[in-house]
Motif scaffolding. Structure first.
Motif, PDB file in Angstrom:
ATOM      1  N   HIS A  62       0.849  -1.196   0.000  1.00  0.00           N
ATOM      2  CA  HIS A  62       0.000   0.000   0.000  1.00  0.00           C
ATOM      3  C   HIS A  62       0.886   1.248   0.000  1.00  0.00           C
ATOM      4  O   HIS A  62       1.871   1.302   0.727  1.00  0.00           O
ATOM      5  CB  HIS A  62      -0.866   0.083   1.265  1.00  0.00           C
ATOM      6  N   ASN A  63       0.515   2.250  -0.788  1.00  0.00           N
ATOM      7  CA  ASN A  63       1.120   3.573  -0.712  1.00  0.00           C
ATOM      8  C   ASN A  63      -0.018   4.568  -0.523  1.00  0.00           C
ATOM      9  O   ASN A  63      -0.965   4.600  -1.317  1.00  0.00           O
ATOM     10  CB  ASN A  63       1.902   3.929  -1.977  1.00  0.00           C
ATOM     11  N   ILE A  64       0.085   5.373   0.546  1.00  0.00           N
ATOM     12  CA  ILE A  64      -0.964   6.348   0.860  1.00  0.00           C
ATOM     13  C   ILE A  64      -0.322   7.719   0.972  1.00  0.00           C
ATOM     14  O   ILE A  64       0.688   7.880   1.667  1.00  0.00           O
ATOM     15  CB  ILE A  64      -1.669   5.989   2.191  1.00  0.00           C
ATOM     16  N   GLU A  65      -0.895   8.690   0.299  1.00  0.00           N
ATOM     17  CA  GLU A  65      -0.383  10.056   0.378  1.00  0.00           C
ATOM     18  C   GLU A  65      -1.512  10.998   0.755  1.00  0.00           C
ATOM     19  O   GLU A  65      -2.675  10.763   0.429  1.00  0.00           O
ATOM     20  CB  GLU A  65       0.265  10.491  -0.933  1.00  0.00           C
ATOM     21  N   LEU A  66      -1.150  12.047   1.478  1.00  0.00           N
ATOM     22  CA  LEU A  66      -2.135  13.021   1.935  1.00  0.00           C
ATOM     23  C   LEU A  66      -1.626  14.418   1.640  1.00  0.00           C
ATOM     24  O   LEU A  66      -0.499  14.761   1.996  1.00  0.00           O
ATOM     25  CB  LEU A  66      -2.368  12.869   3.449  1.00  0.00           C
ATOM     26  N   ASP A  67      -2.433  15.200   0.976  1.00  0.00           N
ATOM     27  CA  ASP A  67      -2.154  16.621   0.758  1.00  0.00           C
ATOM     28  C   ASP A  67      -3.011  17.400   1.745  1.00  0.00           C
ATOM     29  O   ASP A  67      -4.241  17.419   1.637  1.00  0.00           O
ATOM     30  CB  ASP A  67      -2.496  17.033  -0.681  1.00  0.00           C
ATOM     31  N   LEU A  68      -2.354  18.018   2.726  1.00  0.00           N
ATOM     32  CA  LEU A  68      -3.061  18.755   3.770  1.00  0.00           C
ATOM     33  C   LEU A  68      -3.581  20.085   3.255  1.00  0.00           C
ATOM     34  O   LEU A  68      -2.994  20.705   2.364  1.00  0.00           O
ATOM     35  CB  LEU A  68      -2.145  18.970   4.973  1.00  0.00           C
ATOM     36  N   ALA A  69      -4.654  20.540   3.831  1.00  0.00           N
ATOM     37  CA  ALA A  69      -5.314  21.771   3.394  1.00  0.00           C
ATOM     38  C   ALA A  69      -4.413  22.988   3.529  1.00  0.00           C
ATOM     39  O   ALA A  69      -4.449  23.883   2.688  1.00  0.00           O
ATOM     40  CB  ALA A  69      -6.602  21.977   4.183  1.00  0.00           C
ATOM     41  N   ASP A  70      -3.590  23.037   4.572  1.00  0.00           N
ATOM     42  CA  ASP A  70      -2.760  24.218   4.790  1.00  0.00           C
ATOM     43  C   ASP A  70      -1.423  24.143   4.046  1.00  0.00           C
ATOM     44  O   ASP A  70      -0.583  25.026   4.186  1.00  0.00           O
ATOM     45  CB  ASP A  70      -2.523  24.444   6.283  1.00  0.00           C
ATOM     46  N   GLY A  71      -1.209  23.091   3.260  1.00  0.00           N
ATOM     47  CA  GLY A  71       0.018  22.968   2.487  1.00  0.00           C
ATOM     48  C   GLY A  71       1.188  22.383   3.257  1.00  0.00           C
ATOM     49  O   GLY A  71       2.279  22.250   2.708  1.00  0.00           O
ATOM     50  N   THR A  72       0.998  22.049   4.518  1.00  0.00           N
ATOM     51  CA  THR A  72       2.065  21.435   5.300  1.00  0.00           C
ATOM     52  C   THR A  72       2.464  20.121   4.642  1.00  0.00           C
ATOM     53  O   THR A  72       1.606  19.296   4.339  1.00  0.00           O
ATOM     54  CB  THR A  72       1.588  21.152   6.744  1.00  0.00           C
ATOM     55  N   PRO A  73       3.757  19.924   4.424  1.00  0.00           N
ATOM     56  CA  PRO A  73       4.184  18.666   3.803  1.00  0.00           C
ATOM     57  C   PRO A  73       3.877  17.473   4.710  1.00  0.00           C
ATOM     58  O   PRO A  73       3.967  17.560   5.932  1.00  0.00           O
ATOM     59  CB  PRO A  73       5.696  18.828   3.646  1.00  0.00           C
ATOM     60  N   SER A  74       3.519  16.376   4.104  1.00  0.00           N
ATOM     61  CA  SER A  74       3.308  15.132   4.851  1.00  0.00           C
ATOM     62  C   SER A  74       3.999  14.005   4.099  1.00  0.00           C
ATOM     63  O   SER A  74       4.040  13.997   2.864  1.00  0.00           O
ATOM     64  CB  SER A  74       1.823  14.834   5.034  1.00  0.00           C
ATOM     65  N   ASP A  75       4.561  13.075   4.842  1.00  0.00           N
ATOM     66  CA  ASP A  75       5.240  11.933   4.237  1.00  0.00           C
ATOM     67  C   ASP A  75       4.220  10.907   3.777  1.00  0.00           C
ATOM     68  O   ASP A  75       3.189  10.694   4.420  1.00  0.00           O
ATOM     69  CB  ASP A  75       6.194  11.271   5.236  1.00  0.00           C
ATOM     70  N   ASP A  76       4.542  10.249   2.662  1.00  0.00           N
ATOM     71  CA  ASP A  76       3.720   9.129   2.228  1.00  0.00           C
ATOM     72  C   ASP A  76       3.849   7.997   3.238  1.00  0.00           C
ATOM     73  O   ASP A  76       4.856   7.865   3.932  1.00  0.00           O
ATOM     74  CB  ASP A  76       4.186   8.615   0.864  1.00  0.00           C
ATOM     75  N   ILE A  77       2.844   7.180   3.296  1.00  0.00           N
ATOM     76  CA  ILE A  77       2.876   5.978   4.125  1.00  0.00           C
ATOM     77  C   ILE A  77       2.983   4.790   3.193  1.00  0.00           C
ATOM     78  O   ILE A  77       2.182   4.640   2.262  1.00  0.00           O
ATOM     79  CB  ILE A  77       1.607   5.857   4.989  1.00  0.00           C
ATOM     80  N   ASP A  78       4.007   3.973   3.407  1.00  0.00           N
ATOM     81  CA  ASP A  78       4.178   2.727   2.670  1.00  0.00           C
ATOM     82  C   ASP A  78       3.993   1.580   3.652  1.00  0.00           C
ATOM     83  O   ASP A  78       4.583   1.593   4.735  1.00  0.00           O
ATOM     84  CB  ASP A  78       5.563   2.656   2.037  1.00  0.00           C
ATOM     85  N   ALA A  79       3.176   0.614   3.290  1.00  0.00           N
ATOM     86  CA  ALA A  79       2.909  -0.503   4.191  1.00  0.00           C
ATOM     87  C   ALA A  79       2.776  -1.785   3.385  1.00  0.00           C
ATOM     88  O   ALA A  79       2.348  -1.776   2.230  1.00  0.00           O
ATOM     89  CB  ALA A  79       1.628  -0.256   4.985  1.00  0.00           C
ATOM     90  N   VAL A  80       3.167  -2.868   4.024  1.00  0.00           N
ATOM     91  CA  VAL A  80       3.006  -4.199   3.440  1.00  0.00           C
ATOM     92  C   VAL A  80       2.130  -5.006   4.386  1.00  0.00           C
ATOM     93  O   VAL A  80       2.367  -5.022   5.603  1.00  0.00           O
ATOM     94  CB  VAL A  80       4.357  -4.897   3.221  1.00  0.00           C
TER      95      VAL A  80
END
Length: 142
Positions: free
Chosen positions: A116-134
């Protein structure tokens, strides 16, 4: 060819000032050669003022099942999901997964391995790391 479709509606009003409604639907198609396609979408609307007043999601999956070994059927798939404004306005989440399921007929078991790869773009533009999971697992039927 096998086709299944579902639709749903929920009115989750908790008070006269807090209206909430959800509409969802999906359709799946299984073709004789083992190819499967699934699509789903949904929308929520509310006027609570505490979360996004309107949120949406879309989901798609393509799969293929075949007999790769004497153990039993092998299934492979890729799925994508996109969600907007679920927790806050102007946020967007995306997910990409792919995996394999091996049926082990002599044991009545299914072996599962999914990335799984999950990415989130926050409303305020704060960078967030992708989540990689098996995810790995076994399901036993008896």
């Amino acid at each position: 060819v096998a086709i299944q479709a579902k639709a749903g509606y929920q009115n989750a009003q908790q008070s006269t000032a807090d209206e909430a409604a959800r509409t969802i639907g999906s359709v799946s198609i299984l073709l004789p050669m083992g190819l499967s396609l699934t699509g789903a979408a949904g929308e929520s609307s509310a006027n609570a003022g505490t979360v996004a007043d309107s949120s949406k999601f879309q989901y798609a999956k393509i799969g293929y099942k075949f007999k790769a070994s004497e153990l039993g059927q092998t299934r492979v798939f890729v799925e994508v999901m996109k969600a907007n404004d679920i927790a806050a306005l102007n946020e967007e989440a995306n997910s990409l997964s792919f995996g394999v399921v091996q049926i082990v007929e002599p044991l009545g078991a299914e072996l599962v391995l999914v990335y799984h790869n999950i990415e989130l773009d926050l409303a305020d533009g704060t960078p967030s790391d992708d989540i990689d999971a098996v995810t790995a697992g076994i399901r036993l039927s008896f």
